[in-house]
Design a protein around this motif. Sequence first.
Motif, short mmCIF file in Angstrom:
data_model
loop_
_atom_site.label_atom_id
_atom_site.label_comp_id
_atom_site.label_asym_id
_atom_site.label_seq_id
_atom_site.Cartn_x
_atom_site.Cartn_y
_atom_site.Cartn_z
N LYS A 243 6.89 12.55 12.19
CA LYS A 243 7.06 11.08 13.10
C LYS A 243 5.61 10.68 13.29
O LYS A 243 4.54 11.28 13.69
N TYR A 244 5.53 9.29 12.96
CA TYR A 244 4.25 8.36 12.96
C TYR A 244 3.30 8.99 11.96
O TYR A 244 2.05 8.93 12.04
N GLY A 245 3.75 9.72 10.89
CA GLY A 245 2.90 10.25 9.63
C GLY A 245 3.63 9.53 8.47
O GLY A 245 3.40 8.35 8.39
N ASP A 246 4.24 10.24 7.76
CA ASP A 246 5.07 9.59 6.60
C ASP A 246 6.04 8.72 7.12
O ASP A 246 6.75 8.05 6.25
N GLY B 14 7.05 2.86 2.38
CA GLY B 14 7.52 4.28 2.82
C GLY B 14 8.02 4.91 1.29
O GLY B 14 8.59 4.29 0.69
N THR B 15 7.91 6.38 1.42
CA THR B 15 8.35 7.14 0.30
C THR B 15 9.44 7.91 0.55
O THR B 15 9.74 8.65 -0.19
N ASN C 159 1.30 18.57 10.45
CA ASN C 159 1.56 17.12 10.93
C ASN C 159 0.52 16.13 11.11
O ASN C 159 0.45 14.86 10.93
N SER C 160 -0.53 16.84 11.58
CA SER C 160 -1.91 15.90 11.64
C SER C 160 -2.64 15.26 10.24
O SER C 160 -2.92 14.16 10.09
N VAL D 207 0.93 -1.33 -0.11
CA VAL D 207 -0.02 -0.20 0.01
C VAL D 207 0.77 1.18 -0.04
O VAL D 207 1.88 1.21 0.70
N ILE D 208 0.77 2.12 -0.82
CA ILE D 208 1.51 3.29 -1.00
C ILE D 208 0.58 4.48 -1.20
O ILE D 208 -0.63 4.53 -1.80
N GLY D 209 0.87 5.48 -0.48
CA GLY D 209 0.29 6.89 -0.55
C GLY D 209 0.86 7.78 -1.64
O GLY D 209 2.10 7.74 -1.82
N ILE D 210 -0.13 8.10 -2.61
CA ILE D 210 0.40 8.67 -3.81
C ILE D 210 0.15 10.31 -3.60
O ILE D 210 -1.14 10.77 -3.42
#
Length: 261
Positions: free
Chosen positions: A151-154, A136-137, A113-114, A27-30
């Motif tokens: 941190k704890y985001g991307d 991860g990207t 960051n949220s 799964v990747i966020g684009i």
Amino acid sequence: MKYDIIADNIIQWLKAYSKKSKTDGFVIGISGGIDSALTSTLCASTGLPTICIDMPIMQNKNEVNRASNHIKWLQKKFNNVIHKSIDLNNVFNSFKNTVDQKNDKNNFLSLANSRSRLRMTTLYYFAGINNCLVAGTGNKVEDFGIGFYTKYGDGGVDISPIADLNKTDVFEISKKLGVLNEIVKAKPTDGLWDDGRTDEDQIGATYKELEWAMQQKNLNKKLIDFTGREKEVFQILKKFNKQNLHKMNPIPIYKVPEDLK
């Protein structure tokens, strides 16, 4: 660098890791940027199911269009790519209206960051129901040079295919793999701000300059060794590296002394 071989090695490494972890794909966020474009292309090249998710939160229209065009390009090239578009605007606005807000710099940064953390939560939801790894990207400069991620985001991922590649390498491999020119030419941005600020706007240096500064740091060079722009860039690297070490170092753990057990 032998970019063709490196790309193939990463693809084989991704396949082997997925098999070892008994997962079914990625799964990747684009975002519409070069890092997620390369990561998703490498994951798709494994032949394993690759779920590409765009997650707009008051996103710049150009970024949204680039993300959409990249996913369309991937789906034409690979039959294992699945696209999901998850609009997080309402979720983010609800969160923003619920938490106590203060009109200052820290509040704006916390909200930015949220956005990243809401996206991470979304990626892990789809990873969980599809038995997939979150890819991860982050590249080498962001992950290990200046800690330019949330941190704890991307920064919250299962596997990092491009974290040992400098931004220059990311661009070169992307070109080799045929990533859309509009993405290759776009100025890098983290997509967390309403004003469309670029990474360079936030950092004060280009990725090429930061790569040079990282090389100098690895050679144990000091600030006194430089003058002019070189000194300025080296100082920028040192500043970001120092303030973001809490992201790059393991979480501190209090160890109970043996005589107290």
